[in-house]
Design an enzyme around this catalytic site. Structure first.
Site, PDB file in Angstrom:
ATOM      1  N   HIS A  19     -48.535  -3.028 -28.574  1.00 35.63           N
ATOM      2  CA  HIS A  19     -48.902  -4.440 -28.465  1.00 35.63           C
ATOM      3  C   HIS A  19     -48.973  -4.889 -27.002  1.00 35.63           C
ATOM      4  O   HIS A  19     -49.710  -5.817 -26.681  1.00 35.63           O
ATOM      5  CB  HIS A  19     -47.903  -5.301 -29.235  1.00 35.63           C
ATOM      6  CG  HIS A  19     -48.168  -5.337 -30.709  1.00 35.63           C
ATOM      7  ND1 HIS A  19     -48.428  -6.487 -31.406  1.00 35.63           N
ATOM      8  CD2 HIS A  19     -48.223  -4.324 -31.623  1.00 35.63           C
ATOM      9  CE1 HIS A  19     -48.626  -6.204 -32.680  1.00 35.63           C
ATOM     10  NE2 HIS A  19     -48.506  -4.894 -32.839  1.00 35.63           N
ATOM     11  N   HIS A  25     -47.447   5.269 -37.790  1.00 33.86           N
ATOM     12  CA  HIS A  25     -46.977   4.753 -39.076  1.00 33.86           C
ATOM     13  C   HIS A  25     -46.164   5.789 -39.842  1.00 33.86           C
ATOM     14  O   HIS A  25     -45.788   5.555 -40.983  1.00 33.86           O
ATOM     15  CB  HIS A  25     -48.157   4.285 -39.917  1.00 33.86           C
ATOM     16  CG  HIS A  25     -48.809   3.051 -39.365  1.00 33.86           C
ATOM     17  ND1 HIS A  25     -50.048   2.597 -39.773  1.00 33.86           N
ATOM     18  CD2 HIS A  25     -48.393   2.174 -38.406  1.00 33.86           C
ATOM     19  CE1 HIS A  25     -50.358   1.496 -39.112  1.00 33.86           C
ATOM     20  NE2 HIS A  25     -49.378   1.224 -38.268  1.00 33.86           N
ATOM     21  N   ARG A  71     -44.088   0.375 -31.453  1.00 31.18           N
ATOM     22  CA  ARG A  71     -45.031  -0.706 -31.748  1.00 31.18           C
ATOM     23  C   ARG A  71     -45.126  -1.683 -30.579  1.00 31.18           C
ATOM     24  O   ARG A  71     -46.215  -2.170 -30.243  1.00 31.18           O
ATOM     25  CB  ARG A  71     -44.581  -1.441 -33.013  1.00 31.18           C
ATOM     26  CG  ARG A  71     -45.545  -2.528 -33.448  1.00 31.18           C
ATOM     27  CD  ARG A  71     -45.038  -3.263 -34.669  1.00 31.18           C
ATOM     28  NE  ARG A  71     -45.982  -4.292 -35.096  1.00 31.18           N
ATOM     29  CZ  ARG A  71     -45.637  -5.457 -35.617  1.00 31.18           C
ATOM     30  NH1 ARG A  71     -44.362  -5.756 -35.787  1.00 31.18           N
ATOM     31  NH2 ARG A  71     -46.554  -6.325 -35.967  1.00 31.18           N
ATOM     32  N   ASN A 102     -47.938 -10.994 -32.940  1.00 28.76           N
ATOM     33  CA  ASN A 102     -46.685 -10.575 -32.303  1.00 28.76           C
ATOM     34  C   ASN A 102     -45.444 -11.227 -32.904  1.00 28.76           C
ATOM     35  O   ASN A 102     -44.338 -11.012 -32.415  1.00 28.76           O
ATOM     36  CB  ASN A 102     -46.738 -10.885 -30.802  1.00 28.76           C
ATOM     37  CG  ASN A 102     -47.746 -10.021 -30.069  1.00 28.76           C
ATOM     38  OD1 ASN A 102     -48.132  -8.964 -30.570  1.00 28.76           O
ATOM     39  ND2 ASN A 102     -48.191 -10.462 -28.907  1.00 28.76           N
TER      40      ASN A 102
END
Length: 326
Positions: free
Chosen positions: A70, A194, A66, A98
């Site tokens: 980001h 996911h 992840r 975040n």
């Protein structure tokens, strides 16, 4: 006055076009042998660090996947998300999307080991790209080559963090990914991240108590999540969380897609992917093709790690990942 306003609009449009072109860059000048002379053991150093930390805390690997997303979808893969805010300046870490990011300490640990072996050689952006690749492998995914030579950015602005919200409509998310060079199929594959990790209840609580525009959540899952989350909003630091894939939460596999097709997913945007005409065929394919998903997920992660990179003399090679050199 009209001319000045028009000029400002044109300038802003040009800047936007330049940003999108940069985000679509594929890092063609990167090279898997980039550190052959300056830090030949760089990949092994990062891998050994990740392996040690993974067996201490298996939640770190999903967090690093992840973290890479980001970073790379804001200003490109330049480690700008790693900059810690200070009283003098803010950073991307302070942006709301975040707040719940983790894994900074793992990248810092890898960077310290790299600095001990090869001072000033390996960028934090490369350290993060390698750590995310190792995270995929440690979670059972296919290992993929990481071309190296990224440089670290010298700007980290919370106001530039523009990431899709968990409750965003799929059409908007597909447009967002397309602007960064990813097809609908590649977007579905990246949604496959996911397969590991989870989300705070604040990301999907509204689906438990009101009309669900993303498709009705499986009733058993809805009741279970309502027991876990409760109906009332909570501060993030006390908000419960749930696994995206409770069956295999620490394994990269295609079970996530089978859950989409059974309406057993937490996020609205994920659920929409099972029925949207541009994505449903891909969801069905990967639900039935475990080997194909593993291969394509690694390929998509490799492409993600090359988005909008800084190369050559651009940026810097930070000594410490959480702060600029000067």
């Amino acid at each position: 006055m009209v001319t000045m306003v028009g000029s400002v609009v044109v300038i802003r449009l040009l800047l936007m076009v330049q940003l999108l072109l940069a985000m679509a860059a594929t890092g063609e000048a990167l090279d898997t042998a980039y550190y052959a002379a300056t830090c030949p053991d760089a990949e092994a150093i990062v891998h050994n660090t990740m392996e040690r930390l993974h067996y201490t805390d298996p939640t770190l690997a999903p967090a690093l996947i992840r973290l890479l997303f980001h970073d790379c979808f804001v200003r490109g893969c330049d480690a700008s998300v790693l900059i810690a805010p200070t009283p003098r300046y803010s950073s991307e870490r302070a942006a709301i999307p975040n707040y719940a990011l983790r894994g900074f300490g793992a990248v810092d640990a890898a960077k310290r080991a790299l600095e001990a072996a090869c001072p000033g050689a390996v960028s934090c952006a490369d350290a993060l790209a390698l750590a995310a690749r190792d995270a995929v492998e440690l979670l059972g995914g296919c290992r993929y080559d990481v071309a190296l030579g990224r440089r670290d950015g010298t700007r980290s602005d919370p106001w530039e963090v523009d990431l899709p919200a968990p409750f965003a409509r799929l059409d908007d998310v597909l447009a967002y990914f397309a602007a960064r060079g990813f097809s609908a199929e590649e977007t579905v594959v990246l949604f496959g991240a996911h397969t590991v990790g989870g989300a705070h209840c604040s990301s999907f609580r509204y689906r438990l108590t009101g009309p669900d525009s993303g498709g009705a959540m499986d009733e058993t899952l809805r009741r279970d999540m309502l027991d876990t989350c409760g109906a009332a909003d909570l501060p993030l630091d006390t908000d419960p969380a749930a696994f995206f894939d409770p069956d295999t939460p620490f394994t990269v596999d295609n079970n996530y897609y089978a859950q989409l097709m059974s309406n057993r997913t937490l996020l609205q945007v994920d659920q929409e992917a099972a029925t949207h005409p541009d994505t449903a065929p891909h969801v069905a394919y990967y639900a039935a093709s475990p080997g194909a998903f593993l291969q394509r997920f690694s390929e998509a992660m490799a492409k993600l790690s090359n988005a909008g990179v800084l190369e050559g003399d651009a940026g810097e090679v930070r000594k410490v990942c959480s702060r600029y050199n000067t």
